[in-house]
Scaffold this active site. Structure first.
Site, PDB file in Angstrom:
ATOM      1  N   HIS A 123      54.671 -50.444 -57.683  1.00 36.41           N
ATOM      2  CA  HIS A 123      55.519 -51.645 -57.619  1.00 36.41           C
ATOM      3  C   HIS A 123      54.666 -52.876 -57.336  1.00 36.41           C
ATOM      4  O   HIS A 123      54.097 -53.021 -56.266  1.00 36.41           O
ATOM      5  CB  HIS A 123      56.624 -51.533 -56.581  1.00 36.41           C
ATOM      6  CG  HIS A 123      57.821 -52.391 -56.930  1.00 36.41           C
ATOM      7  ND1 HIS A 123      57.846 -53.756 -56.736  1.00 36.41           N
ATOM      8  CD2 HIS A 123      59.014 -52.082 -57.476  1.00 36.41           C
ATOM      9  CE1 HIS A 123      59.003 -54.249 -57.139  1.00 36.41           C
ATOM     10  NE2 HIS A 123      59.736 -53.253 -57.603  1.00 36.41           N
ATOM     11  N   HIS A 162      61.908 -44.757 -66.055  1.00 43.71           N
ATOM     12  CA  HIS A 162      62.907 -44.851 -64.996  1.00 43.71           C
ATOM     13  C   HIS A 162      64.260 -45.133 -65.638  1.00 43.71           C
ATOM     14  O   HIS A 162      64.714 -46.277 -65.684  1.00 43.71           O
ATOM     15  CB  HIS A 162      62.525 -45.962 -64.013  1.00 43.71           C
ATOM     16  CG  HIS A 162      63.362 -45.987 -62.782  1.00 43.71           C
ATOM     17  ND1 HIS A 162      62.867 -46.400 -61.567  1.00 43.71           N
ATOM     18  CD2 HIS A 162      64.661 -45.678 -62.556  1.00 43.71           C
ATOM     19  CE1 HIS A 162      63.830 -46.340 -60.654  1.00 43.71           C
ATOM     20  NE2 HIS A 162      64.933 -45.905 -61.243  1.00 43.71           N
ATOM     21  N   GLU A 179      61.360 -41.175 -63.032  1.00 46.61           N
ATOM     22  CA  GLU A 179      61.837 -41.738 -61.773  1.00 46.61           C
ATOM     23  C   GLU A 179      63.343 -41.970 -61.840  1.00 46.61           C
ATOM     24  O   GLU A 179      63.877 -42.226 -62.923  1.00 46.61           O
ATOM     25  CB  GLU A 179      61.179 -43.098 -61.505  1.00 46.61           C
ATOM     26  CG  GLU A 179      59.685 -43.078 -61.371  1.00 46.61           C
ATOM     27  CD  GLU A 179      59.115 -44.457 -61.100  1.00 46.61           C
ATOM     28  OE1 GLU A 179      57.965 -44.543 -60.647  1.00 46.61           O
ATOM     29  OE2 GLU A 179      59.835 -45.460 -61.340  1.00 46.61           O
TER      30      GLU A 179
END
Length: 237
Positions: free
Chosen positions: A190, A43, A70
């Site tokens: 998450h 990410h 991401e």
């Protein structure tokens, strides 16, 4: 079996805290794949406070499983993804000052923007996923964007599970069921951990992939990376 994609941002954070190249994110990616992980997630953020844009290029030749990038689809990020062409791009509406991802897309409000971005990625052969809160209206909105998958934002689930409230999974079950009915693939990520992943997997229909980074790295400090990867794979069977 649900695929395990290891988010290696935390390894980059540790490297950057000292400068230099220890630990090496490319070698770590090679190792976790060798240990059985079925994907690598990164990410990159605009300030490059953990994964750097150059890391994304360096990883391209060594990720032989699924490569998931991401990020917030700002122009620089879009250019990066189109240049690398990973297996999957996961769109996340990060504010630049966010410590970590803290909300999913409003797929209704941002429908037209998401349609345009997703169309460009898909025309280049890149599978798309949208990071969403466990809300049925947002799943319906995601379908309208043309995305291939949604990634359910699981912070609320993890919080409720830690408190002993297993009913916190109910919105996720409903959203996954709707996504399946709409022929949207279901990912999740998450705050998933060794403690809560089995219950989540057992109750989410059609769960294709989980992306886990912070917990996995923290658990590996005590249990070892190879062992932790195997523990996740066992829980995801």
């Amino acid at each position: 079996m649900t695929k395990l994609s290891v988010n290696i941002n935390k390894i980059a954070t540790l490297r950057n805290s000292r400068g230099g190249d220890v630990p090496n994110v490319v070698e770590f990616a090679k190792d976790v794949q060798r240990f059985g992980a079925q994907g690598i997630t990164i990410h990159p953020r605009p300030d490059e406070r953990h994964i750097k844009y150059q890391d994304a290029y360096d990883l391209k030749s060594v990720v032989n499983t699924e490569y998931n990038i991401e990020g917030n689809p700002i122009p620089k990020f879009i250019d990066l993804v189109l240049d690398i062409r990973p297996t999957q791009v996961t769109l996340v509406p990060d504010a630049e000052d966010a410590i970590t991802s803290n909300a999913g897309w409003d797929t209704i409000k941002h429908k037209d923007f998401l349609i345009d971005v997703i169309k460009e990625f898909k025309s280049n052969g890149i599978r798309t996923s949208i990071f969403v809160d466990p809300n049925l209206h947002q799943i319906e909105g995601a379908k309208e964007t043309g995305t291939d998958r949604v990634e359910l934002y699981t912070e609320a689930y993890a919080h409720h599970y830690k408190l002993g409230n297993k009913e916190g999974i109910n919105p996720y079950m409903e959203c996954a069921g709707l996504a399946n009915a709409l022929q949207l693939g279901v990912n999740a990520g998450h705050d998933l951990s060794l403690d809560n992943i089995r219950y989540f997997k057992e109750n989410i229909p059609g769960l294709l992939e989980v992306s886990i980074g912070h917990a996995l790295v923290a658990e590996s400090l005590y249990l070892g990376v190879e062992n932790v990867i195997q523990m996740y794979l066992h829980r995801l069977k």
